[in-house]
Design a protein around this motif. Structure first.
Motif, PDB file in Angstrom:
ATOM      1  N   TYR A   4       0.498  -1.214   0.282  1.00 36.31           N
ATOM      2  CA  TYR A   4       0.001  -0.355  -0.297  1.00 36.31           C
ATOM      3  C   TYR A   4       1.327   1.377  -0.102  1.00 36.31           C
ATOM      4  O   TYR A   4       0.530   1.950  -0.817  1.00 36.31           O
ATOM      5  CB  TYR A   4      -0.889   0.029   1.228  1.00 36.31           C
ATOM      6  N   ARG A   5       1.537   1.204   0.318  1.00 37.37           N
ATOM      7  CA  ARG A   5       3.040   2.339   0.423  1.00 37.37           C
ATOM      8  C   ARG A   5       3.415   2.715  -1.585  1.00 37.37           C
ATOM      9  O   ARG A   5       3.211   3.552  -1.974  1.00 37.37           O
ATOM     10  CB  ARG A   5       4.278   1.972   1.562  1.00 37.37           C
ATOM     11  N   SER A   6       3.256   1.558  -1.541  1.00 31.32           N
ATOM     12  CA  SER A   6       4.060   1.379  -3.386  1.00 31.32           C
ATOM     13  C   SER A   6       3.111   1.844  -3.772  1.00 31.32           C
ATOM     14  O   SER A   6       2.576   2.954  -5.125  1.00 31.32           O
ATOM     15  CB  SER A   6       4.547  -0.052  -4.250  1.00 31.32           C
ATOM     16  N   LEU A   7       1.262   1.711  -3.870  1.00 31.81           N
ATOM     17  CA  LEU A   7       0.396   2.032  -4.540  1.00 31.81           C
ATOM     18  C   LEU A   7       0.157   3.411  -4.378  1.00 31.81           C
ATOM     19  O   LEU A   7      -0.467   4.134  -4.836  1.00 31.81           O
ATOM     20  CB  LEU A   7      -0.864   1.239  -3.384  1.00 31.81           C
ATOM     21  N   LEU A  13      -0.062   6.809  -7.195  1.00 32.13           N
ATOM     22  CA  LEU A  13      -1.346   7.103  -6.585  1.00 32.13           C
ATOM     23  C   LEU A  13      -0.592   8.758  -7.040  1.00 32.13           C
ATOM     24  O   LEU A  13      -1.918   9.514  -7.482  1.00 32.13           O
ATOM     25  CB  LEU A  13      -1.738   7.453  -5.735  1.00 32.13           C
ATOM     26  N   ARG A  14      -0.354   9.035  -5.573  1.00 34.46           N
ATOM     27  CA  ARG A  14       0.639  10.592  -6.291  1.00 34.46           C
ATOM     28  C   ARG A  14       1.301  10.875  -7.206  1.00 34.46           C
ATOM     29  O   ARG A  14       0.689  12.103  -7.831  1.00 34.46           O
ATOM     30  CB  ARG A  14       1.695  10.972  -4.815  1.00 34.46           C
ATOM     31  N   ALA A  66      -6.341  -6.560  -1.078  1.00 33.23           N
ATOM     32  CA  ALA A  66      -4.238  -7.170  -1.588  1.00 33.23           C
ATOM     33  C   ALA A  66      -4.831  -7.707  -2.493  1.00 33.23           C
ATOM     34  O   ALA A  66      -4.024  -7.954  -3.307  1.00 33.23           O
ATOM     35  CB  ALA A  66      -4.427  -7.710  -0.369  1.00 33.23           C
ATOM     36  N   ALA A  67      -5.608  -8.682  -3.321  1.00 30.14           N
ATOM     37  CA  ALA A  67      -5.470  -9.291  -4.029  1.00 30.14           C
ATOM     38  C   ALA A  67      -5.187  -8.354  -5.944  1.00 30.14           C
ATOM     39  O   ALA A  67      -4.504  -8.652  -6.679  1.00 30.14           O
ATOM     40  CB  ALA A  67      -6.764 -10.051  -4.137  1.00 30.14           C
ATOM     41  N   LEU A  68      -6.134  -7.528  -5.400  1.00 31.11           N
ATOM     42  CA  LEU A  68      -6.050  -6.573  -6.299  1.00 31.11           C
ATOM     43  C   LEU A  68      -4.734  -5.958  -6.732  1.00 31.11           C
ATOM     44  O   LEU A  68      -4.113  -6.246  -7.830  1.00 31.11           O
ATOM     45  CB  LEU A  68      -7.283  -5.265  -6.473  1.00 31.11           C
ATOM     46  N   LEU A  69      -4.286  -5.515  -5.919  1.00 29.47           N
ATOM     47  CA  LEU A  69      -2.874  -5.005  -5.953  1.00 29.47           C
ATOM     48  C   LEU A  69      -2.122  -6.242  -6.485  1.00 29.47           C
ATOM     49  O   LEU A  69      -1.220  -5.732  -6.844  1.00 29.47           O
ATOM     50  CB  LEU A  69      -1.792  -4.681  -4.634  1.00 29.47           C
ATOM     51  N   ASP A 119      -1.944  -2.024 -12.016  1.00 28.86           N
ATOM     52  CA  ASP A 119      -2.872  -0.477 -12.529  1.00 28.86           C
ATOM     53  C   ASP A 119      -4.151  -0.353 -12.830  1.00 28.86           C
ATOM     54  O   ASP A 119      -4.358   1.082 -12.591  1.00 28.86           O
ATOM     55  CB  ASP A 119      -2.244  -0.871 -14.351  1.00 28.86           C
ATOM     56  N   THR A 120      -4.682  -1.413 -12.199  1.00 26.59           N
ATOM     57  CA  THR A 120      -6.654  -1.435 -11.862  1.00 26.59           C
ATOM     58  C   THR A 120      -6.217  -0.639 -10.700  1.00 26.59           C
ATOM     59  O   THR A 120      -7.129  -0.169 -10.230  1.00 26.59           O
ATOM     60  CB  THR A 120      -7.373  -3.066 -12.065  1.00 26.59           C
ATOM     61  N   ALA A 121      -5.350  -1.143  -9.890  1.00 27.56           N
ATOM     62  CA  ALA A 121      -5.365  -1.559  -8.119  1.00 27.56           C
ATOM     63  C   ALA A 121      -5.335   0.933  -8.648  1.00 27.56           C
ATOM     64  O   ALA A 121      -5.882   1.314  -7.401  1.00 27.56           O
ATOM     65  CB  ALA A 121      -4.456  -1.284  -7.655  1.00 27.56           C
ATOM     66  N   VAL A 122      -4.164   1.257  -8.948  1.00 26.89           N
ATOM     67  CA  VAL A 122      -4.279   2.466  -9.125  1.00 26.89           C
ATOM     68  C   VAL A 122      -5.068   3.289 -10.099  1.00 26.89           C
ATOM     69  O   VAL A 122      -5.506   4.899  -9.415  1.00 26.89           O
ATOM     70  CB  VAL A 122      -2.754   3.148  -9.543  1.00 26.89           C
ATOM     71  N   GLN A 123      -5.690   2.642 -10.636  1.00 28.09           N
ATOM     72  CA  GLN A 123      -7.096   3.642 -11.086  1.00 28.09           C
ATOM     73  C   GLN A 123      -8.235   3.368 -10.446  1.00 28.09           C
ATOM     74  O   GLN A 123      -9.110   4.083 -10.087  1.00 28.09           O
ATOM     75  CB  GLN A 123      -7.659   3.010 -12.741  1.00 28.09           C
ATOM     76  N   ARG A 124      -8.466   2.509  -9.328  1.00 21.18           N
ATOM     77  CA  ARG A 124      -9.648   2.362  -8.425  1.00 21.18           C
ATOM     78  C   ARG A 124      -8.816   3.432  -7.587  1.00 21.18           C
ATOM     79  O   ARG A 124      -9.734   4.361  -6.861  1.00 21.18           O
ATOM     80  CB  ARG A 124      -9.473   0.901  -8.044  1.00 21.18           C
TER      81      ARG A 124
END
Length: 184
Positions: free
Chosen positions: A115-118, A122-123, A150-153, A158-163
């Motif tokens: 989630y730190r990477s996400l 995101l920023r 977490a499974a999506l990550l 890329d989809t997790a970033v869009q979410r």
């Protein structure tokens, strides 16, 4: 306690893809902030991703900016002062506060928090603005931890970033530092 390993890998790639002739200039512009603690040991208070990326790339030295010298304090008082000045963030990869005794003593022992990477991605994608609030990326990571599976990550970053981008512009995120969504 944690870093985003994707962030570390990105910083390492950036370092390795630069011409080696620019190493000294790069390092002189990226001083690692540290507090001198008991036994004269430096404690990093920021730039953990960069420090680990450089270490992993084989860089033997970095330049350090000493923010404070607290070497005269006994260990327990040192940790209390570090915590009270917001120079510690002893939260694990699940967002749970841990004892200062659990803090890794080496950057190579930092655990992965995806989630730190996400939050970092995101920023960069414009989801929130860089902010001076200490540990703002941790706040964003915790916000996302409860909203992006977490499974999506793991399966589709890329989809997790869009979410995350959609979530970052929502009213629920308005309290976070650097919020860039609609106001009012």
């Amino acid at each position: 306690m944690t870093v985003g390993k994707r962030e570390v890998a990105r910083k390492r790639r950036d370092w390795e893809e630069r011409p080696q002739s620019t190493d000294a200039n790069f390092l002189s512009h990226h001083l690692v902030p540290a507090v001198i603690g008991p036994k004269q040991r430096p404690w990093l208070i920021d730039s953990h991703h960069l420090a680990l990326a450089l270490h992993d790339a084989g860089q033997k030295t970095v330049l350090v900016r000493v923010v404070a010298d607290l070497s005269h304090l006994p260990p327990g008082m040192f940790m209390t002062v570090m915590d009270n000045r917001n120079w510690l963030h002893p939260f694990d990869e699940h967002g749970v506060r841990r004892s200062a005794d659990d803090l890794p003593r080496k950057v190579t022992k930092l655990r992965d928090d995806p989630y730190r990477s996400l939050a970092g991605e995101l920023r960069r994608a414009g989801g929130y603005a860089k902010d001076d609030t200490p540990y703002s990326e941790f706040l964003w990571a915790d916000f996302l931890r409860h909203r992006v599976k977490a499974a999506l990550l793991e399966k589709d970053f890329d989809t997790a970033v869009q979410r995350a981008l959609k979530l970052a512009r929502g009213a629920e995120a308005a309290y976070l530092p650097g919020y860039a969504g609609p106001h009012g």
